[in-house]
Scaffold this active site. Structure first.
Site, short mmCIF file in Angstrom:
data_model
loop_
_atom_site.label_atom_id
_atom_site.label_comp_id
_atom_site.label_asym_id
_atom_site.label_seq_id
_atom_site.Cartn_x
_atom_site.Cartn_y
_atom_site.Cartn_z
N ALA A 125 0.83 -1.20 0.00
CA ALA A 125 0.00 0.00 0.00
C ALA A 125 0.86 1.25 0.00
O ALA A 125 1.38 1.67 1.04
CB ALA A 125 -0.93 -0.02 1.21
N GLY A 132 -0.11 9.66 -5.77
CA GLY A 132 0.15 8.43 -6.52
C GLY A 132 1.57 8.45 -7.06
O GLY A 132 2.48 7.86 -6.48
N PHE A 157 -6.46 2.11 -4.52
CA PHE A 157 -5.99 1.32 -5.68
C PHE A 157 -5.07 0.18 -5.25
O PHE A 157 -4.09 -0.12 -5.95
CB PHE A 157 -5.22 2.19 -6.68
CG PHE A 157 -5.93 3.41 -7.19
CD1 PHE A 157 -7.28 3.39 -7.49
CD2 PHE A 157 -5.23 4.60 -7.41
CE1 PHE A 157 -7.93 4.52 -7.97
CE2 PHE A 157 -5.86 5.73 -7.91
CZ PHE A 157 -7.21 5.69 -8.18
N ALA A 179 11.26 12.27 1.19
CA ALA A 179 11.66 10.87 1.03
C ALA A 179 12.34 10.32 2.29
O ALA A 179 12.18 9.15 2.63
CB ALA A 179 12.58 10.74 -0.17
N GLU A 243 10.38 -5.06 -9.91
CA GLU A 243 8.93 -4.84 -9.98
C GLU A 243 8.53 -4.33 -11.37
O GLU A 243 7.51 -4.75 -11.93
CB GLU A 243 8.50 -3.85 -8.91
CG GLU A 243 8.68 -4.41 -7.50
CD GLU A 243 8.52 -3.40 -6.39
OE1 GLU A 243 8.90 -3.72 -5.26
OE2 GLU A 243 8.04 -2.28 -6.66
N GLN A 280 -3.87 -8.08 -47.56
CA GLN A 280 -2.50 -7.58 -47.33
C GLN A 280 -2.43 -6.74 -46.05
O GLN A 280 -1.48 -6.81 -45.29
CB GLN A 280 -2.03 -6.74 -48.52
CG GLN A 280 -0.55 -6.42 -48.41
CD GLN A 280 -0.10 -5.43 -49.47
OE1 GLN A 280 -0.66 -4.34 -49.61
NE2 GLN A 280 0.88 -5.81 -50.24
N GLY A 341 -16.30 -6.59 -35.28
CA GLY A 341 -17.28 -6.44 -34.20
C GLY A 341 -17.14 -7.50 -33.11
O GLY A 341 -17.40 -7.23 -31.94
N ASN A 367 3.80 5.56 -17.25
CA ASN A 367 4.82 5.59 -18.31
C ASN A 367 5.43 6.99 -18.45
O ASN A 367 6.59 7.12 -18.88
CB ASN A 367 4.24 5.07 -19.62
CG ASN A 367 4.11 3.55 -19.58
OD1 ASN A 367 4.35 2.92 -18.53
ND2 ASN A 367 3.73 2.94 -20.69
C1 LIG Z 1 -5.37 -1.64 -11.34
C2 LIG Z 1 -4.46 -0.85 -10.47
C3 LIG Z 1 -3.75 -1.49 -9.47
C4 LIG Z 1 -2.92 -0.76 -8.62
N1 LIG Z 1 -2.26 -1.40 -7.60
C5 LIG Z 1 -1.57 -0.67 -6.70
C6 LIG Z 1 -1.00 -1.29 -5.55
O1 LIG Z 1 -1.09 -2.49 -5.36
N2 LIG Z 1 -0.36 -0.52 -4.64
C7 LIG Z 1 -0.25 0.85 -4.81
O2 LIG Z 1 0.34 1.48 -3.96
N3 LIG Z 1 -0.76 1.46 -5.88
C8 LIG Z 1 -1.42 0.74 -6.83
N4 LIG Z 1 -1.98 1.36 -7.91
C9 LIG Z 1 -1.87 2.80 -8.04
C10 LIG Z 1 -0.93 3.24 -9.14
O3 LIG Z 1 0.41 2.91 -8.81
C11 LIG Z 1 -1.13 4.74 -9.35
O4 LIG Z 1 -2.43 4.89 -9.93
C12 LIG Z 1 -0.08 5.36 -10.23
O5 LIG Z 1 1.17 5.39 -9.60
C13 LIG Z 1 -0.44 6.80 -10.65
O6 LIG Z 1 -0.80 7.57 -9.55
P1 LIG Z 1 -2.19 8.41 -9.59
O7 LIG Z 1 -3.26 7.47 -9.99
O8 LIG Z 1 -2.33 9.12 -8.31
O9 LIG Z 1 -1.99 9.43 -10.78
P2 LIG Z 1 -1.31 10.88 -10.69
O10 LIG Z 1 -0.02 10.77 -9.97
O11 LIG Z 1 -2.32 11.83 -10.17
O12 LIG Z 1 -1.03 11.17 -12.21
C14 LIG Z 1 -2.03 11.70 -13.11
C15 LIG Z 1 -1.36 11.94 -14.46
O13 LIG Z 1 -0.31 12.89 -14.30
C16 LIG Z 1 0.90 12.35 -14.80
N5 LIG Z 1 2.03 12.83 -14.00
C17 LIG Z 1 2.16 12.84 -12.65
N6 LIG Z 1 3.36 13.31 -12.31
C18 LIG Z 1 4.01 13.61 -13.45
C19 LIG Z 1 5.30 14.12 -13.76
N7 LIG Z 1 6.19 14.41 -12.81
N8 LIG Z 1 5.63 14.29 -15.06
C20 LIG Z 1 4.75 14.00 -16.04
N9 LIG Z 1 3.53 13.49 -15.81
C21 LIG Z 1 3.16 13.30 -14.54
C22 LIG Z 1 0.76 10.84 -14.66
O14 LIG Z 1 1.63 10.17 -15.54
C23 LIG Z 1 -0.71 10.66 -15.03
O15 LIG Z 1 -0.84 10.64 -16.43
C24 LIG Z 1 -2.79 0.63 -8.80
C25 LIG Z 1 -3.49 1.27 -9.84
C26 LIG Z 1 -4.32 0.55 -10.66
C27 LIG Z 1 -5.05 1.25 -11.75
#
Ligand SMILES: Cc1cc2nc3c(=O)[nH]c(=O)nc-3n(C[C@H](O)[C@H](O)[C@H](O)COP(=O)(O)OP(=O)(O)OC[C@H]3O[C@@H](n4cnc5c(N)ncnc54)[C@H](O)[C@@H]3O)c2cc1C
Length: 378
Positions: A125, A132, A157, A179, A243, A280, A341, A367
């Site tokens: 977690a 995120g 999540f 950090a 990971e 093709q 479809g 990504n």
């Molecule tokens: C199915 C699923 C399973 C998951 N399992 C886990 C889990 O087991 N444990 C856990 O801890 N988390 C888990 N997650 C959470 C996941 O790791 C986060 O959703 C992810 O790290 C992105 O964080 P966020 O959703 O808060 O998006 P945000 O951080 O709010 O990002 C929103 C957008 O902004 C972009 N962005 C943010 N910062 C930057 C930057 N510096 N430069 C450019 N773009 C940026 C992101 O790429 C994204 O497109 C899971 C998510 C999903 C969907």
């Protein structure tokens, strides 16, 4: 095709065992699990009995002490079949290694054997409603109080979140620091004040358990701290190459399975009096995807060899995660198109592959974050 050189005969035997288990115990239930939003709980115990859980943890703690190639095989065989591959990998290859590496002997003995049998499911977690990508911004706190830490906050999540028996929780032990104020804790789901929220409804990976967790004055014994206080961020960084490579492995295997299904489908589907495969456009699309997947497989296998040799660096792992999961999404999109479809209908596996793939570009570090990591080294 370029022969793969990673695996020995015993690995291939293990792959056969996983594949035949998947055919008899997983594939027939996929639709039902998607509808239920969960796999049968007993599946975890079956996996435990067959040695499919925590294969890499030492035999002393209930594992097989195997190399990580066994984990790679599990991912390659199970990731194309919905969320189970990722759920098991989270349990066996993300959560368990934190315990093996950083937990006290008592915590290892108390939890790892039960994780290996499937009695307990593990979760990690990190993510929170307001943090995120920016892990340093988490607000969950763990403040020292006598022999315990008192945990407060919430997580979202979380894979395996509603079924988990233990969670590695990322929390601030020094809320003023970034950090350098982060620590990791093993939290038992039975600890008072720990509550699980709803099972989240997702567009894909429908049977993969993803949940919310809440911590209200949870007293976590200091012996459940992983490693040293305020070192959690460093520990998280250490494990990241493996990971992230896991997600790249899952991406290539899932995309390759989608491509195989599409070759088969277009071979039998007729349009204008001939198989769709004969057009093709179809042949060129499939040829392009097969070429890109071959390139991806060679890269992933090389990364895996580096990992086994202890040499996979975080930047190369970020490249693998970003590029392979982008490729996966492209492959499943093109493959769905070639199904017409029918590809949009739930009874065709490609429709599941399409929605399942999308999460891969988001979790494990988005990504965009992968590109940020790579760009900082240029
Ligand atoms: C199915 C699923 C399973 C998951 N399992 C886990 C889990 O087991 N444990 C856990 O801890 N988390 C888990 N997650 C959470 C996941 O790791 C986060 O959703 C992810 O790290 C992105 O964080 P966020 O959703 O808060 O998006 P945000 O951080 O709010 O990002 C929103 C957008 O902004 C972009 N962005 C943010 N910062 C930057 C930057 N510096 N430069 C450019 N773009 C940026 C992101 O790429 C994204 O497109 C899971 C998510 C999903 C969907």
């Amino acid at each position: 095709m370029i022969p793969r050189t990673l695996f020995q005969a015993e690995h291939e035997q293990f792959r056969d065992a996983v594949r035949s288990f998947a055919e008899s115990e997983i594939v027939p239930h996929l639709m039902r699990w998607d509808e239920n939003g969960a796999v049968d709980r007993d599946l975890w115990r079956q996996c435990g009995e067959l040695g499919f859980l925590c294969p890499a943890i030492p035999a002393d703690y209930g594992g097989a002490g195997s190399d990580r190639l066994y984990s790679m095989i599990l991912l390659e065989e199970l990731a194309p079949l919905g969320g189970l591959g990722i759920s098991l990998a989270m349990h066996s290859d993300i959560v368990a290694p934190y315990l093996v590496e950083f937990a006290t002997e008592g915590v290892k003995r108390s939890y790892l054997p039960r994780m290996a049998t499937g009695e307990l499911i593990g979760a990690l977690a990190m993510s929170e409603p307001a943090a995120g990508s920016d892990v340093k911004a988490i607000r969950t706190t763990a403040l020292r109080s006598g022999d315990d830490y008192v945990l407060n906050g919430s997580k979202i999540f979380i894979s395996n979140g509603t079924e988990c028996g233990l969670v590695v929780v990322v929390a601030k032990t020094d809320p003023k620091a970034q950090a350098k104020g982060i620590s990791l804790f093993v939290v038992d789901a039975t600890m008072p004040g720990f509550e699980k929220g709803r099972r989240l409804k997702k567009i894909g990976l429908k049977a993969q358990d993803t949940g919310e967790l809440f911590f209200n004055d949870v007293r976590v014994p200091a012996t459940h701290l992983l490693g040293a206080e305020n070192q959690g961020f460093q520990y998280l960084m250490r494990e990241l190459p493996w990971e992230r490579l896991q997600l790249a492995i899952a991406a290539v295997a899932s995309a390759a399975a989608a491509l195989d299904q599409t070759i088969e489908y277009t071979r039998t589907r007729q349009a204008f009096g001939r198989p769709v495969l004969d057009f093709q456009n179809t042949r060129f699309t499939l040829a392009q995807l097969a070429s890109e997947l071959q390139i991806a497989q060679v890269f992933v296998d090389r990364c895996m060899q580096l990992l086994v040799d202890g040499q996979l660096d975080p930047v190369t792992a970020a490249m693998a995660k970003y590029w392979c999961t982008d490729l996966q999404c492209k492959v499943v999109d093109e493959c769905l198109q070639l199904h017409g479809g029918y590809g949009y209908m739930q009874e065709y596996a490609i429709s599941r592959a399409y929605v399942d793939a999308r999460a891969q570009r988001i979790y494990g570090g988005t990504n965009e974050i992968m590109k940020d990591i790579i760009s900082r080294t240029l």
